[in-house]
Design an enzyme around this catalytic site. Structure first.
Site, PDB file in Angstrom:
ATOM      1  N   GLY A   1       0.838  -1.191   0.000  1.00 31.23           N
ATOM      2  CA  GLY A   1       0.000   0.000   0.000  1.00 31.23           C
ATOM      3  C   GLY A   1       0.872   1.239   0.000  1.00 31.23           C
ATOM      4  CB  ALA A   2       2.298   3.229  -2.560  1.00 28.15           C
TER       5      ALA A   2
ATOM      6  NE  ARG B   1     -12.196   5.574  11.003  1.00 25.81           N
ATOM      7  CZ  ARG B   1     -12.373   6.040  12.238  1.00 25.81           C
ATOM      8  NH1 ARG B   1     -13.563   6.001  12.789  1.00 25.81           N
ATOM      9  NH2 ARG B   1     -11.371   6.541  12.915  1.00 25.81           N
TER      10      ARG B   1
ATOM     11  NE  ARG C   1      -9.997   2.797  14.044  1.00 25.10           N
ATOM     12  CZ  ARG C   1     -10.191   3.730  14.964  1.00 25.10           C
ATOM     13  NH1 ARG C   1     -11.303   3.725  15.675  1.00 25.10           N
ATOM     14  NH2 ARG C   1      -9.283   4.669  15.172  1.00 25.10           N
TER      15      ARG C   1
ATOM     16  CG  ASN D   1     -10.509  -2.178   4.015  1.00 19.70           C
ATOM     17  OD1 ASN D   1     -10.383  -1.896   2.829  1.00 19.70           O
ATOM     18  ND2 ASN D   1     -10.432  -1.268   4.974  1.00 19.70           N
TER      19      ASN D   1
ATOM     20  CB  VAL E   1      -1.586  -0.570   9.317  1.00 19.50           C
ATOM     21  CG1 VAL E   1      -1.898   0.815   9.860  1.00 19.50           C
ATOM     22  CG2 VAL E   1      -0.154  -0.956   9.687  1.00 19.50           C
TER      23      VAL E   1
ATOM     24  CG  HIS F   1      -7.452   0.518  16.322  1.00 24.21           C
ATOM     25  ND1 HIS F   1      -6.932   1.528  17.104  1.00 24.21           N
ATOM     26  CD2 HIS F   1      -7.301   0.932  15.037  1.00 24.21           C
ATOM     27  CE1 HIS F   1      -6.484   2.499  16.323  1.00 24.21           C
ATOM     28  NE2 HIS F   1      -6.703   2.165  15.068  1.00 24.21           N
TER      29      HIS F   1
END
Length: 307
Positions: free
Chosen positions: A8-9, A81, A87, A94, A117, A174
């Protein structure tokens, strides 16, 4: 020489690569499905090395084969988000993305340690573990380091003291049911309840719980990336240096804290083998109740998965 791959960039991924490059691990590979983006960002970061003084080799790619033989893989792929989203709203999209990512990690970097992450963090970390087939201690999530950092920042602001003097602890999922722990939070060794009244602490706890959403609402598009990348690098450094640092992480529980078969934010020792040990803390009844609700939310999310 250590090889680290970042999947992921986007903002989180590229900022993480920048911070990692300054540690000079040896080699970093940044991969993304968008053609040209990881290559362009890698070139930019390589050129920054001539100015900031690091010699890390950075490669941008769209080919998962380039992550081969990575020692550490960091997953930052997936959608972020938007205002009003939780989330948990991200589960369906995802989970599919990370299922594919994890399959490629298993194929090309079968001996790696994996830090996830992507949100919803605890649920997607479970997806990554299942899809890679790796031992649970080798797959974990970045959550509590970020949440504790936010808590520490708010405490330092309230006390008008250095952030360096604040050591905070946050556990649980989280999300909205995370559990900041004032009794295990200190300022130069002084317990937080000795320095601030309960009402003030409660206010800071509430702001910590809503810390990510506060930034999302302000940005309008996207979510936080500077603090998340700093948290990722703290965890990555503990792994590549085998420092066995005690940090909160989303870890797979097998009876600890009364939970089994889910990922959950708890204090752990992080080292070269991933999660070396899970540490159990004595908690207040009210905190245990929130943890129970948090675990139920995570289990409900997992039940929706098609894995």
């Amino acid at each position: 020489m250590v090889k680290i791959s970042v999947i992921g960039a986007g903002n989180v991924g590229s900022t993480t690569v920048q911070r990692l490059a300054e540690l000079e691990p040896g080699e970093i590979v940044m991969t993304d499905i968008v053609e040209g983006m990881p290559q362009g960002k890698a070139l930019d970061l390589m050129q920054a090395g001539a100015i900031n003084g690091y010699d890390t080799r950075i490669t941008g790619t769209n080919d998962y084969a380039d992550i081969a033989n990575s020692d550490l893989v960091i997953i930052t792929a997936g959608i972020a988000r938007k205002p009003g989203m939780s989330r948990e709203d991200l589960i369906k999209t995802n989970s599919k993305i990370i299922g594919d990512v994890a399959g490629n990690i298993a194929k090309y970097a079968p001996n790696s340690i994996v830090i996830n992450v992507t949100n919803p963090l605890d649920i997607i970390t479970y997806v990554a573990m299942k899809a890679t087939g790796f031992d649970p201690e080798k797959v974990f999530g970045m959550s509590g380091v970020l949440d504790a950092g936010r808590f520490a920042s708010f405490i330092a602001e309230e006390l008008k003291c250095s952030k360096r003097d604040v050591e905070a602890m946050v556990i649980g999922g989280h999300g909205d049911l995370m559990v900041p722990l004032p009794q295990y939070t200190t300022v130069s060794g002084i317990p937080l309840p000795e320095l601030l009244p309960e009402k003030t602490i409660d206010r800071l706890v509430e702001r910590t719980v809503n810390g990510g959403a506060e930034i999302v609402e302000l940005l309008k598009q996207g979510s936080a990336f500077y603090a998340p990348s700093a948290a990722i690098v703290r965890m990555a450094e503990a792994v590549i240096k085998d420092s066995r640092r005690v940090l909160p992480a989303s870890a797979y529980l097998e009876g600890q804290y009364g939970q089994k078969g889910i990922y959950f934010g708890v204090p752990v020792k992080l080292g070269a083998n991933g999660i070396e040990e899970i540490l159990e803390l004595k908690l207040e009844d009210s905190q245990c109740e929130i943890l129970k609700k948090s675990s139920e939310t995570i289990r409900k999310g997992i039940s929706k998965l098609e894995i």
